[in-house]
Scaffold this motif. Structure first.
Motif, PDB file in Angstrom:
ATOM      1  N   THR A  95     -94.774  53.658-136.240  1.00  0.00           N
ATOM      2  CA  THR A  95     -95.837  53.530-137.242  1.00  0.00           C
ATOM      3  C   THR A  95     -96.741  54.753-137.233  1.00  0.00           C
ATOM      4  OG1 THR A  95     -97.137  52.238-135.668  1.00  0.00           O
ATOM      5  CG2 THR A  95     -95.839  51.017-137.267  1.00  0.00           C
ATOM      6  N   HIS A  96     -97.011  55.314-136.047  1.00  0.00           N
ATOM      7  CA  HIS A  96     -97.840  56.513-135.976  1.00  0.00           C
ATOM      8  C   HIS A  96     -97.151  57.690-136.659  1.00  0.00           C
ATOM      9  CE1 HIS A  96     -99.850  54.464-132.470  1.00  0.00           C
ATOM     10  NE2 HIS A  96    -100.882  54.810-133.230  1.00  0.00           N
ATOM     11  N   ILE A  97     -95.870  57.820-136.432  1.00  0.00           N
ATOM     12  CA  ILE A  97     -95.114  58.909-137.051  1.00  0.00           C
ATOM     13  C   ILE A  97     -95.128  58.772-138.566  1.00  0.00           C
ATOM     14  CG2 ILE A  97     -92.831  59.959-137.284  1.00  0.00           C
ATOM     15  CD1 ILE A  97     -92.378  59.237-134.304  1.00  0.00           C
ATOM     16  N   ILE A  98     -94.920  57.567-139.051  1.00  0.00           N
ATOM     17  CA  ILE A  98     -94.929  57.320-140.496  1.00  0.00           C
ATOM     18  C   ILE A  98     -96.294  57.656-141.081  1.00  0.00           C
ATOM     19  CG2 ILE A  98     -94.782  55.510-142.258  1.00  0.00           C
ATOM     20  CD1 ILE A  98     -92.612  54.196-140.478  1.00  0.00           C
ATOM     21  N   LEU A  99     -97.360  57.253-140.395  1.00  0.00           N
ATOM     22  CA  LEU A  99     -98.711  57.560-140.873  1.00  0.00           C
ATOM     23  C   LEU A  99     -98.959  59.063-140.915  1.00  0.00           C
ATOM     24  CD1 LEU A  99    -100.849  54.814-139.109  1.00  0.00           C
ATOM     25  CD2 LEU A  99    -100.390  55.032-141.554  1.00  0.00           C
ATOM     26  N   VAL A 100     -98.513  59.788-139.913  1.00  0.00           N
ATOM     27  CA  VAL A 100     -98.691  61.236-139.889  1.00  0.00           C
ATOM     28  C   VAL A 100     -97.944  61.882-141.050  1.00  0.00           C
ATOM     29  CG1 VAL A 100     -98.154  63.336-138.586  1.00  0.00           C
ATOM     30  CG2 VAL A 100     -99.164  61.365-137.423  1.00  0.00           C
ATOM     31  N   VAL A 101     -96.703  61.455-141.280  1.00  0.00           N
ATOM     32  CA  VAL A 101     -95.907  62.002-142.384  1.00  0.00           C
ATOM     33  C   VAL A 101     -96.579  61.705-143.721  1.00  0.00           C
ATOM     34  CG1 VAL A 101     -93.708  61.821-143.603  1.00  0.00           C
ATOM     35  CG2 VAL A 101     -93.739  61.968-141.109  1.00  0.00           C
ATOM     36  N   LEU A 102     -97.087  60.503-143.889  1.00  0.00           N
ATOM     37  CA  LEU A 102     -97.778  60.154-145.141  1.00  0.00           C
ATOM     38  C   LEU A 102     -99.038  60.990-145.324  1.00  0.00           C
ATOM     39  CD1 LEU A 102     -97.418  56.261-145.234  1.00  0.00           C
ATOM     40  CD2 LEU A 102     -96.310  57.934-146.730  1.00  0.00           C
TER      41      LEU A 102
ATOM     42  N   ALA B  28     -98.020  64.401-146.404  1.00  0.00           N
ATOM     43  CA  ALA B  28     -97.580  64.360-147.803  1.00  0.00           C
ATOM     44  C   ALA B  28     -98.777  64.320-148.736  1.00  0.00           C
ATOM     45  CB  ALA B  28     -96.674  63.155-148.031  1.00  0.00           C
ATOM     46  N   LEU B  29     -99.813  63.576-148.370  1.00  0.00           N
ATOM     47  CA  LEU B  29    -101.013  63.512-149.210  1.00  0.00           C
ATOM     48  C   LEU B  29    -101.756  64.847-149.230  1.00  0.00           C
ATOM     49  CD1 LEU B  29    -102.474  60.018-148.273  1.00  0.00           C
ATOM     50  CD2 LEU B  29    -101.562  60.728-150.487  1.00  0.00           C
ATOM     51  N   ILE B  30    -101.818  65.506-148.092  1.00  0.00           N
ATOM     52  CA  ILE B  30    -102.564  66.766-148.013  1.00  0.00           C
ATOM     53  C   ILE B  30    -101.837  67.889-148.757  1.00  0.00           C
ATOM     54  CG2 ILE B  30    -103.329  68.585-146.425  1.00  0.00           C
ATOM     55  CD1 ILE B  30    -103.882  66.321-144.397  1.00  0.00           C
ATOM     56  N   PHE B  31    -100.543  68.044-148.500  1.00  0.00           N
ATOM     57  CA  PHE B  31     -99.806  69.172-149.074  1.00  0.00           C
ATOM     58  C   PHE B  31     -99.074  68.827-150.364  1.00  0.00           C
ATOM     59  CE2 PHE B  31    -100.028  70.272-144.537  1.00  0.00           C
ATOM     60  CZ  PHE B  31    -100.650  71.489-144.642  1.00  0.00           C
ATOM     61  N   GLY B  32     -98.854  67.572-150.624  1.00  0.00           N
ATOM     62  CA  GLY B  32     -98.101  67.173-151.801  1.00  0.00           C
ATOM     63  C   GLY B  32     -96.618  67.098-151.483  1.00  0.00           C
ATOM     64  N   ALA B  33     -95.935  66.199-152.125  1.00  0.00           N
ATOM     65  CA  ALA B  33     -94.515  65.952-151.846  1.00  0.00           C
ATOM     66  C   ALA B  33     -93.647  67.158-152.207  1.00  0.00           C
ATOM     67  CB  ALA B  33     -94.044  64.716-152.594  1.00  0.00           C
ATOM     68  N   LYS B  34     -94.068  67.942-153.182  1.00  0.00           N
ATOM     69  CA  LYS B  34     -93.259  69.091-153.609  1.00  0.00           C
ATOM     70  C   LYS B  34     -93.307  70.223-152.582  1.00  0.00           C
ATOM     71  CE  LYS B  34     -93.631  68.193-158.518  1.00  0.00           C
ATOM     72  NZ  LYS B  34     -94.064  68.696-159.813  1.00  0.00           N
ATOM     73  N   LYS B  35     -94.383  70.326-151.836  1.00  0.00           N
ATOM     74  CA  LYS B  35     -94.532  71.407-150.857  1.00  0.00           C
ATOM     75  C   LYS B  35     -93.838  71.101-149.532  1.00  0.00           C
ATOM     76  CE  LYS B  35     -97.289  74.536-152.675  1.00  0.00           C
ATOM     77  NZ  LYS B  35     -97.022  75.947-152.671  1.00  0.00           N
ATOM     78  N   LEU B  36     -93.561  69.829-149.242  1.00  0.00           N
ATOM     79  CA  LEU B  36     -92.985  69.465-147.952  1.00  0.00           C
ATOM     80  C   LEU B  36     -91.662  70.164-147.653  1.00  0.00           C
ATOM     81  CD1 LEU B  36     -93.841  65.682-147.563  1.00  0.00           C
ATOM     82  CD2 LEU B  36     -94.841  67.619-146.383  1.00  0.00           C
ATOM     83  N   PRO B  37     -90.708  70.235-148.601  1.00  0.00           N
ATOM     84  CA  PRO B  37     -89.469  70.966-148.289  1.00  0.00           C
ATOM     85  C   PRO B  37     -89.707  72.446-147.987  1.00  0.00           C
ATOM     86  CG  PRO B  37     -89.146  69.588-150.206  1.00  0.00           C
ATOM     87  CD  PRO B  37     -90.614  69.563-149.883  1.00  0.00           C
ATOM     88  N   GLU B  38     -90.650  73.059-148.682  1.00  0.00           N
ATOM     89  CA  GLU B  38     -90.967  74.466-148.435  1.00  0.00           C
ATOM     90  C   GLU B  38     -91.560  74.644-147.038  1.00  0.00           C
ATOM     91  OE1 GLU B  38     -93.501  75.982-151.512  1.00  0.00           O
ATOM     92  OE2 GLU B  38     -92.231  75.160-153.091  1.00  0.00           O
ATOM     93  N   ILE B  39     -92.435  73.728-146.663  1.00  0.00           N
ATOM     94  CA  ILE B  39     -93.049  73.797-145.337  1.00  0.00           C
ATOM     95  C   ILE B  39     -91.984  73.596-144.263  1.00  0.00           C
ATOM     96  CG2 ILE B  39     -94.659  72.629-143.765  1.00  0.00           C
ATOM     97  CD1 ILE B  39     -96.367  71.999-146.278  1.00  0.00           C
ATOM     98  N   GLY B  40     -91.094  72.639-144.475  1.00  0.00           N
ATOM     99  CA  GLY B  40     -90.012  72.385-143.526  1.00  0.00           C
ATOM    100  C   GLY B  40     -89.087  73.579-143.383  1.00  0.00           C
ATOM    101  N   ALA B  41     -88.746  74.198-144.502  1.00  0.00           N
ATOM    102  CA  ALA B  41     -87.868  75.370-144.471  1.00  0.00           C
ATOM    103  C   ALA B  41     -88.549  76.530-143.727  1.00  0.00           C
ATOM    104  CB  ALA B  41     -87.496  75.790-145.883  1.00  0.00           C
ATOM    105  N   GLY B  42     -89.814  76.728-143.990  1.00  0.00           N
ATOM    106  CA  GLY B  42     -90.562  77.783-143.308  1.00  0.00           C
ATOM    107  C   GLY B  42     -90.645  77.542-141.815  1.00  0.00           C
TER     108      GLY B  42
END
Length: 61
Positions: A5-12, A15-29
Motif C-alpha cells: 500500500t505504501h508503494i502504491i501511494l508513492v507511485v500515485l 503520478a499526481l506531481i509529474f503527470g502520467a505522461k511524464k512518468l515514462p520519460e522519467i523512468g527512461a531517464g
C-alpha cells in the motif's frame, strides 16, 4: 520495509506531481542514468586492474 500500500501511494503521488505522461520519460531517464553509472564503475575497475598489471610487471623487472 515498505508494504504494497505504501508503494502504491508513492507511485500515485509521483503520478499526481509529474503527470502520467511524464512518468515514462522519467523512468527512461532513470534507466539510462543507472546504466551509465554501472558502465563507468565497470570501466574504472578494468582500468584499475590494467594499472595493477603494469605495476606488477615493472616491479618484477
Amino acid at each position: 520495509m515498505l508494504s504494497e500500500t505504501h508503494i502504491i501511494l508513492v507511485v500515485l503521488l509521483i503520478a499526481l506531481i509529474f503527470g502520467a505522461k511524464k512518468l515514462p520519460e522519467i523512468g527512461a531517464g532513470l534507466g539510462k542514468g543507472i546504466k551509465n553509472f554501472k558502465s563507468s564503475i565497470k570501466d574504472a575497475k578494468e582500468n584499475e586492474e590494467e594499472h595493477e598489471k603494469i605495476e606488477n610487471k615493472e616491479n618484477k623487472q
